[in-house]
Design a protein around this motif. Structure first.
Motif, PDB file in Angstrom:
ATOM      1  N   ASN A  78       2.701  -1.272   7.434  1.00 51.18           N
ATOM      2  CA  ASN A  78       1.580  -0.637   6.724  1.00 51.18           C
ATOM      3  C   ASN A  78       1.840  -0.649   5.217  1.00 51.18           C
ATOM      4  N   LYS A  79       0.788  -0.269   4.448  1.00 51.75           N
ATOM      5  CA  LYS A  79       0.882  -0.422   2.988  1.00 51.75           C
ATOM      6  C   LYS A  79       1.977   0.422   2.362  1.00 51.75           C
ATOM      7  N   SER A  80       2.320   1.568   3.001  1.00 52.92           N
ATOM      8  CA  SER A  80       3.298   2.439   2.346  1.00 52.92           C
ATOM      9  C   SER A  80       4.716   1.837   2.403  1.00 52.92           C
ATOM     10  N   ASN A  81       4.924   0.810   3.226  1.00 50.64           N
ATOM     11  CA  ASN A  81       6.267   0.190   3.260  1.00 50.64           C
ATOM     12  C   ASN A  81       6.341  -0.956   2.247  1.00 50.64           C
ATOM     13  N   THR A  82       6.851  -0.657   1.080  1.00 49.46           N
ATOM     14  CA  THR A  82       6.893  -1.646   0.000  1.00 49.46           C
ATOM     15  C   THR A  82       8.031  -2.654   0.193  1.00 49.46           C
ATOM     16  N   LYS A 266      -4.612   7.591  -1.061  1.00 49.64           N
ATOM     17  CA  LYS A 266      -3.487   6.669  -1.272  1.00 49.64           C
ATOM     18  C   LYS A 266      -2.222   7.366  -1.772  1.00 49.64           C
ATOM     19  N   TYR A 267      -2.389   8.585  -2.337  1.00 53.10           N
ATOM     20  CA  TYR A 267      -1.197   9.330  -2.759  1.00 53.10           C
ATOM     21  C   TYR A 267      -0.709  10.237  -1.622  1.00 53.10           C
ATOM     22  N   PRO A 270       1.413   8.439   1.677  1.00 53.06           N
ATOM     23  CA  PRO A 270       2.864   8.262   1.481  1.00 53.06           C
ATOM     24  C   PRO A 270       3.612   9.578   1.270  1.00 53.06           C
ATOM     25  N   HIS A 273       4.231  11.216   4.591  1.00 51.04           N
ATOM     26  CA  HIS A 273       5.251  10.404   5.238  1.00 51.04           C
ATOM     27  C   HIS A 273       6.636  10.770   4.714  1.00 51.04           C
TER      28      HIS A 273
END
Ligand SMILES: Cc1cc2nc3c(=O)[nH]c(=O)nc-3n(C[C@H](O)[C@H](O)[C@H](O)COP(=O)(O)O)c2cc1C
Length: 332
Positions: A78-82, A266-267, A270, A273
């Motif tokens: 997912n997007k939060s895993n950079t 979007k803030y 994460p 999480h």
């Protein structure tokens, strides 16, 4: 010497038993992974268990020195895993054979893994998602059913596996609630090509979590497992400790509003999480009264702390007994 169990999954991965030691945040360490592979199954771990990324590369090197057999890595897509692209590359550089993707689109992982001959299995909880990943070229799916530890699906494995089977051509691995060999036999009878087991391995000698967590796995019953959104925003199964009861299993009202709001989403996602992961980390690693322990309903059949190899042996002999029992019933 135990006889092999042959399924399309064991053939694809070149392993003896269709039993994945599932990737578990904070729990799957180098020894757990290598011992599962040495036992003839396949050990896997979440790349994010190792931070920063240099530690992850070191862990892969150590596992590879402990076993020459296939191993797997879980990448949260997912997007939060950079870190996902880097984690994938490091794994491929170290010859990882299996990728398990969760919580997003596996497209890039499938593309890159296939260039290196590695296989990709995607966590799914329903037919729609399973068909999407099949179309993307996944090698198989992990059908995460009700009762699982971590982010459990809502559907009973008894229904989920045959339901997926109606439209899937790729192997299906059953996950959720499995801690006895008879359950493996049942999953194979339903049409699965293997199983993925998490919770059972928390109560293993190799897992480096606090003894209190392991003992809680042994003493809990299926009725002690509750679903909470407090850990990651997505429903996750935890033991209903007094601390979980005090916290409640729903996000506070303000968090929910900000999580759904287009501008703040979007803030918030994460942030929730991160806060959840921090509380899990504290509870798993040291004695604390803030016990948020992830586990699934299979705790009900976990009676003792064993080594990973002993757990595999026990599961396989229980499997053997139930297959014999079923053949004994026969058809007159
Ligand atoms: C403590 C714990 C941590 C987990 N962490 C992850 C994770 O980081 N990534 C993931 O894809 N699944 C994770 N899972 C889910 C497992 O990979 C697997 O799907 C699940 O444990 C199977 O159900 P079972 O626990 O009933 O055997 C976790 C499960 C547990 C119990």
């Amino acid at each position: 010497m135990l006889k092999k169990i042959n399924t399309p999954f064991t053939e694809m991965m070149n392993i003896d038993f269709p039993i994945i030691a599932a990737p578990m945040f904070l729990v799957s360490n180098e020894e757990l992974v290598s011992q599962a592979s040495e036992a003839g199954g396949i050990g896997t771990f979440p790349a994010l268990n190792y931070r920063p990324i240099e530690k992850y590369a070191e862990a892969l090197k150590k596992i590879k020195s402990q076993t020459k057999k296939p191993i797997g890595v879980n990448i949260i897509v997912n997007k939060s895993n950079t870190r996902q692209n880097d984690d994938l590359k490091v794994a491929l550089d170290h010859g990882v054979d299996l990728f398990i993707t969760s919580l997003g689109s596996p497209k890039d992982v499938i593309k890159e893994a296939h260039k290196n001959g590695a296989k990709v299995f995607c966590d799914v909880t329903n037919l729609d998602h399973a068909l999407k990943v099949q179309d993307l070229g996944a090698d198989g799916v992990i059908a995460v059913g009700a009762g699982a530890g971590g982010h459990a699906g809502p559907i009973s494995p008894l229904v989920l596996i045959p339901w997926l089977k109606t439209r899937m051509q790729i192997p299906i691995i059953a996950a959720g609630g499995i801690s006895h060999g008879s359950m493996i036999a049942a999953c194979l009878a339903l049409g699965a090509s293997g199983v993925s087991i998490g919770t059972r391995f928390i109560a293993s000698k190799e897992a480096q979590v606090d003894e209190a967590y392991k003992n809680a796995i042994i003493s809990s019953t299926p009725e002690d497992i509750v679903m909470t959104t407090r850990v990651s925003g997505t429903p996750a199964a935890v033991i209903n400790t007094p601390y979980v009861q005090k916290l409640g299993t729903d996000l506070p009202w303000a968090f929910k509003v900000l999580k759904e709001n287009k501008l703040t989403k979007k803030y918030m996602v994460p942030l929730i999480h991160l806060m959840g992961m921090k509380s899990l980390e504290e509870a798993a690693m040291k004695p604390t009264w803030k016990t948020v322990w992830t586990a699934g309903q299979s705790v009900g059949l976990v009676e003792e702390i064993l080594t990973v190899q002993e757990i595999y042996k026990k599961l396989i002999s229980e499997y053997d007994e139930s297959v014999k029992h079923l053949s004994g019933l026969g058809l007159e």
